[in-house]
Design a protein around this motif. Structure first.
Motif, PDB file in Angstrom:
ATOM      1  N   GLU A  19       0.817  -1.213   0.000  1.00 28.42           N
ATOM      2  CA  GLU A  19       0.000   0.000   0.000  1.00 28.42           C
ATOM      3  C   GLU A  19       0.852   1.265   0.000  1.00 28.42           C
ATOM      4  N   THR A  20       1.925   1.280   0.774  1.00 30.52           N
ATOM      5  CA  THR A  20       2.795   2.460   0.844  1.00 30.52           C
ATOM      6  C   THR A  20       3.488   2.701  -0.493  1.00 30.52           C
ATOM      7  N   GLY A  21       4.027   1.647  -1.088  1.00 33.33           N
ATOM      8  CA  GLY A  21       4.686   1.786  -2.390  1.00 33.33           C
ATOM      9  C   GLY A  21       3.730   2.223  -3.474  1.00 33.33           C
ATOM     10  N   TRP A  22       2.512   1.686  -3.416  1.00 27.48           N
ATOM     11  CA  TRP A  22       1.486   2.046  -4.396  1.00 27.48           C
ATOM     12  C   TRP A  22       1.156   3.533  -4.293  1.00 27.48           C
ATOM     13  N   LEU A  23       0.952   4.013  -3.050  1.00 26.01           N
ATOM     14  CA  LEU A  23       0.622   5.420  -2.832  1.00 26.01           C
ATOM     15  C   LEU A  23       1.781   6.325  -3.247  1.00 26.01           C
ATOM     16  N   ASP A  32       5.552  14.445 -10.190  1.00 28.40           N
ATOM     17  CA  ASP A  32       6.807  14.300 -10.924  1.00 28.40           C
ATOM     18  C   ASP A  32       8.031  14.441 -10.021  1.00 28.40           C
ATOM     19  N   LYS A  33       7.833  14.147  -8.730  1.00 26.38           N
ATOM     20  CA  LYS A  33       8.936  14.242  -7.775  1.00 26.38           C
ATOM     21  C   LYS A  33       8.596  13.353  -6.576  1.00 26.38           C
ATOM     22  N   PRO A  34       9.553  12.592  -6.080  1.00 21.93           N
ATOM     23  CA  PRO A  34       9.263  11.745  -4.921  1.00 21.93           C
ATOM     24  C   PRO A  34       8.873  12.588  -3.702  1.00 21.93           C
ATOM     25  N   ALA A  35       7.851  12.149  -2.982  1.00 20.20           N
ATOM     26  CA  ALA A  35       7.364  12.902  -1.813  1.00 20.20           C
ATOM     27  C   ALA A  35       8.449  13.083  -0.760  1.00 20.20           C
ATOM     28  N   SER A  36       9.393  12.161  -0.680  1.00 21.05           N
ATOM     29  CA  SER A  36      10.458  12.243   0.332  1.00 21.05           C
ATOM     30  C   SER A  36      11.372  13.448   0.123  1.00 21.05           C
TER      31      SER A  36
END
Length: 136
Positions: A19-23, A32-36
């Motif tokens: 679920e985390t990877g999917w989100l 267009d940018k990783p949330a981290s």
């Protein structure tokens, strides 16, 4: 379908992740940018992109609900936003036999405007307003 919408659909259908990877995949497609690695400004970009994608999906859904592939017809959804913020949404059916005549009229109008971008934009806005107003 537009490339961005296609990417979002494929990310949403990806069932090979938890679920985390999917989100995170969905968020990555939208922003267009990783949330981290987001800054406060990136959150605003994400929200704006999400609003635009949502609007596109709603418009696409409206077309799909109202469109039955009939020979000689095509469909468009036209949205006009007025200065006071009210919107008019209308499905427009394009009949093949009328398209040729419409194309000829359009060519005449474009010749008359002489490629004046501002005049062309005013023409389309006013024509859309008048046609949709009579259909309200």
């Amino acid at each position: 379908m537009e490339r961005h919408l296609t990417r979002l659909v494929f990310a949403a259908m990806d069932d090979n992740q938890d679920e985390t990877g999917w989100l995170e995949g969905l968020v990555m497609v939208i922003s267009d940018k990783p949330a981290s690695s987001w800054s406060d400004e990136d959150l605003l970009v994400f929200e704006n992109n999400l609003k635009n994608l949502s609007r596109k999906f709603i418009n696409l859904e409206a077309l799909q609900k109202n469109y039955s592939a009939g020979e000689g017809f095509d469909v468009r959804r036209i949205t006009l936003t007025r200065p006071d913020g009210t919107e008019v949404n209308q499905m427009v059916w394009i009949e093949g036999k009328c398209k040729k005549e419409a194309d000829e009229i359009i060519e005449e109008l474009l010749k008359k405007t002489g490629g004046n971008k501002q005049l062309n934009q005013t023409l389309i806005a006013e024509l859309t307003e008048r046609i949709l107003k009579t259909s309200d």
